[in-house]
Design a protein around this motif. Structure first.
Motif, PDB file in Angstrom:
ATOM      1  N   LEU A  50       0.853  -1.181   0.000  1.00 23.18           N
ATOM      2  CA  LEU A  50       0.000   0.000   0.000  1.00 23.18           C
ATOM      3  C   LEU A  50       0.892   1.235   0.000  1.00 23.18           C
ATOM      4  CD1 LEU A  50      -2.680  -1.145   2.590  1.00 23.18           C
ATOM      5  CD2 LEU A  50      -3.174  -0.360   0.267  1.00 23.18           C
ATOM      6  N   LEU A  51       0.665   2.095  -0.985  1.00 25.59           N
ATOM      7  CA  LEU A  51       1.485   3.287  -1.127  1.00 25.59           C
ATOM      8  C   LEU A  51       0.605   4.491  -1.427  1.00 25.59           C
ATOM      9  CD1 LEU A  51       3.022   0.841  -3.148  1.00 25.59           C
ATOM     10  CD2 LEU A  51       4.883   2.362  -2.481  1.00 25.59           C
ATOM     11  N   ARG A  95       6.579   8.908  -3.952  1.00 31.35           N
ATOM     12  CA  ARG A  95       5.753   7.730  -3.683  1.00 31.35           C
ATOM     13  C   ARG A  95       6.201   7.192  -2.338  1.00 31.35           C
ATOM     14  NH1 ARG A  95       4.843  10.294  -8.207  1.00 31.35           N
ATOM     15  NH2 ARG A  95       3.509   9.192  -9.704  1.00 31.35           N
ATOM     16  N   VAL A  96       5.275   7.081  -1.394  1.00 29.81           N
ATOM     17  CA  VAL A  96       5.651   6.690  -0.039  1.00 29.81           C
ATOM     18  C   VAL A  96       4.766   5.549   0.434  1.00 29.81           C
ATOM     19  CG1 VAL A  96       6.405   9.033   0.501  1.00 29.81           C
ATOM     20  CG2 VAL A  96       4.095   8.320   1.093  1.00 29.81           C
ATOM     21  N   GLU A  97       5.280   4.779   1.367  1.00 25.70           N
ATOM     22  CA  GLU A  97       4.503   3.703   1.978  1.00 25.70           C
ATOM     23  C   GLU A  97       3.376   4.311   2.812  1.00 25.70           C
ATOM     24  OE1 GLU A  97       4.991   0.437   1.642  1.00 25.70           O
ATOM     25  OE2 GLU A  97       6.923   0.424   0.592  1.00 25.70           O
ATOM     26  N   LEU A  98       2.187   3.716   2.714  1.00 24.07           N
ATOM     27  CA  LEU A  98       1.069   4.208   3.512  1.00 24.07           C
ATOM     28  C   LEU A  98       1.370   4.113   5.002  1.00 24.07           C
ATOM     29  CD1 LEU A  98      -1.832   5.323   3.504  1.00 24.07           C
ATOM     30  CD2 LEU A  98      -2.650   2.947   3.534  1.00 24.07           C
ATOM     31  N   ALA A  99       2.166   3.106   5.394  1.00 24.45           N
ATOM     32  CA  ALA A  99       2.517   2.937   6.811  1.00 24.45           C
ATOM     33  C   ALA A  99       3.365   4.088   7.331  1.00 24.45           C
ATOM     34  CB  ALA A  99       3.255   1.617   7.008  1.00 24.45           C
ATOM     35  N   PRO A 104       1.205   1.940  11.459  1.00 22.50           N
ATOM     36  CA  PRO A 104       1.680   0.711  10.821  1.00 22.50           C
ATOM     37  C   PRO A 104       0.808  -0.506  11.141  1.00 22.50           C
ATOM     38  CG  PRO A 104       3.527   1.946  11.702  1.00 22.50           C
ATOM     39  CD  PRO A 104       2.286   2.638  12.184  1.00 22.50           C
ATOM     40  N   ALA A 105       0.292  -0.565  12.371  1.00 22.51           N
ATOM     41  CA  ALA A 105      -0.577  -1.688  12.728  1.00 22.51           C
ATOM     42  C   ALA A 105      -1.860  -1.659  11.906  1.00 22.51           C
ATOM     43  CB  ALA A 105      -0.897  -1.651  14.219  1.00 22.51           C
ATOM     44  N   ASP A 106      -2.438  -0.459  11.739  1.00 19.93           N
ATOM     45  CA  ASP A 106      -3.643  -0.338  10.917  1.00 19.93           C
ATOM     46  C   ASP A 106      -3.364  -0.739   9.472  1.00 19.93           C
ATOM     47  OD1 ASP A 106      -5.022   0.538  13.116  1.00 19.93           O
ATOM     48  OD2 ASP A 106      -5.000   2.665  12.546  1.00 19.93           O
ATOM     49  N   VAL A 107      -2.220  -0.310   8.962  1.00 21.00           N
ATOM     50  CA  VAL A 107      -1.885  -0.614   7.567  1.00 21.00           C
ATOM     51  C   VAL A 107      -1.653  -2.114   7.390  1.00 21.00           C
ATOM     52  CG1 VAL A 107      -0.194  -0.223   5.729  1.00 21.00           C
ATOM     53  CG2 VAL A 107      -1.001   1.687   7.121  1.00 21.00           C
ATOM     54  N   ARG A 108      -1.062  -2.774   8.378  1.00 14.35           N
ATOM     55  CA  ARG A 108      -0.898  -4.228   8.274  1.00 14.35           C
ATOM     56  C   ARG A 108      -2.254  -4.919   8.174  1.00 14.35           C
ATOM     57  NH1 ARG A 108       3.380  -3.304  11.987  1.00 14.35           N
ATOM     58  NH2 ARG A 108       2.034  -3.793  13.777  1.00 14.35           N
ATOM     59  N   GLY A 109      -3.223  -4.455   8.968  1.00  8.52           N
ATOM     60  CA  GLY A 109      -4.557  -5.041   8.901  1.00  8.52           C
ATOM     61  C   GLY A 109      -5.217  -4.786   7.560  1.00  8.52           C
ATOM     62  N   ILE A 110      -5.071  -3.571   7.035  1.00  4.93           N
ATOM     63  CA  ILE A 110      -5.647  -3.238   5.733  1.00  4.93           C
ATOM     64  C   ILE A 110      -4.992  -4.074   4.639  1.00  4.93           C
ATOM     65  CG2 ILE A 110      -5.915  -1.397   4.017  1.00  4.93           C
ATOM     66  CD1 ILE A 110      -5.944   0.585   6.387  1.00  4.93           C
ATOM     67  N   THR A 111      -3.680  -4.233   4.729  1.00  2.00           N
ATOM     68  CA  THR A 111      -2.951  -5.022   3.733  1.00  2.00           C
ATOM     69  C   THR A 111      -3.447  -6.462   3.715  1.00  2.00           C
ATOM     70  OG1 THR A 111      -0.989  -3.627   3.985  1.00  2.00           O
ATOM     71  CG2 THR A 111      -0.669  -5.806   3.005  1.00  2.00           C
ATOM     72  N   ALA A 112      -3.662  -7.043   4.893  1.00  7.79           N
ATOM     73  CA  ALA A 112      -4.151  -8.413   4.966  1.00  7.79           C
ATOM     74  C   ALA A 112      -5.541  -8.529   4.345  1.00  7.79           C
ATOM     75  CB  ALA A 112      -4.162  -8.889   6.420  1.00  7.79           C
ATOM     76  N   ARG A 113      -6.408  -7.544   4.593  1.00  8.15           N
ATOM     77  CA  ARG A 113      -7.759  -7.583   4.024  1.00  8.15           C
ATOM     78  C   ARG A 113      -7.709  -7.470   2.500  1.00  8.15           C
ATOM     79  NH1 ARG A 113      -8.959  -4.041   8.270  1.00  8.15           N
ATOM     80  NH2 ARG A 113      -9.254  -2.273   6.852  1.00  8.15           N
TER      81      ARG A 113
END
Length: 255
Positions: A50-51, A95-99, A104-113
């Protein structure tokens, strides 16, 4: 193959792009279609990452995307900063990482979904909709700025129309669009002109219809902002591609 549709989020576009190895060219080289400045910012899903793509002031050539399925939500000019929680100028030409912007914890959950989703574009749009529901709405005054500049008004006339002084407009434009109103006006004018070129208009007619002084003016703007000659743009974007349908203004993919 590039496809897009209107988003359920007001003013946004949802797009997908799959780049075949043939379309990307031999080896690890860049994909053939550069991303052109358009005043927009994108939330991206590329190869399980996610970026965020910030507002561009020059052409950007994505690399390392051969064989990847990419999806994005492209926000209308000025709409993304409130949703993302960062001034646009901090992401200009990046271009940057959404985390790096969200928990970062929220982004990990979003990435998994998203990884488990049947349609990543729809899932990514859902992320944007949920985030927008809890964020301040875009400033309607700045939406009026975009409308005025896109209609071909001068920066001074646009500032007067929205009741802002030149310094106020510049400061608020940096936060909302990533650059000042003069740059935004150039970007929007170029996009208008290139839309006429894609529709089959001559370069001279496209230049005048978009508000350029003449064809030479449009040619300079295309080289400065898109990194292409008008002829190269017409060949790459207006003519049918053999192996991939080119996007109208360049989807914001990146490695």
């Amino acid at each position: 193959m590039y496809q897009e549709r209107a988003s359920r989020l007001d003013g946004a576009i949802v797009w997908t792009r799959t780049v075949t190895a043939e379309a990307a060219g031999p080896g690890p080289g860049p994909a053939p279609y550069p991303v052109l400045p358009d005043g927009c910012m994108d939330l991206l899903w590329i190869g399980g990452r996610l970026l965020v793509a910030g507002p561009d002031t020059r052409a950007y050539v994505p690399e390392g995307i051969a064989g990847l399925h990419c999806a994005g939500v492209r926000f209308a000019p000025g709409a993304a900063p409130a949703l993302l929680g960062v001034p646009a100028h901090e992401l200009r030409d990046r271009r940057v990482e959404l985390a790096d912007l969200w928990s970062p914890a929220d982004v990990r959950g979003i990435t998994a979904r998203l990884a488990a989703a049947e349609d990543q574009a729809v899932a990514l749009e859902d992320v944007a909709l949920r985030r927008a529901a809890g964020s301040p709405p875009p400033d309607p005054l700045l939406r009026a700025v975009v409308g005025g500049l896109n209609a071909g008004r001068t920066v001074a006339a646009t500032a007067d129309a929205v009741g802002l002084g030149a310094r106020q407009l510049h400061r608020r434009s940096l936060d909302a669009f990533g650059y000042g109103p003069k740059t935004l006006a150039r970007v929007l004018r170029l996009q208008r002109a290139l839309a006429f070129v894609r529709a089959g208009e001559s370069f001279a007619a496209a230049a005048l219809a978009a508000g350029c002084a003449d064809q030479a003016h449009l040619a300079r703007e295309t080289r400065d902002l898109a990194g292409l000659t008008l002829g190269a743009y017409e060949r790459a974007y207006a003519a049918p591609a053999k192996s991939e349908t080119p996007q109208p203004s360049g989807s914001r993919t990146t490695a």
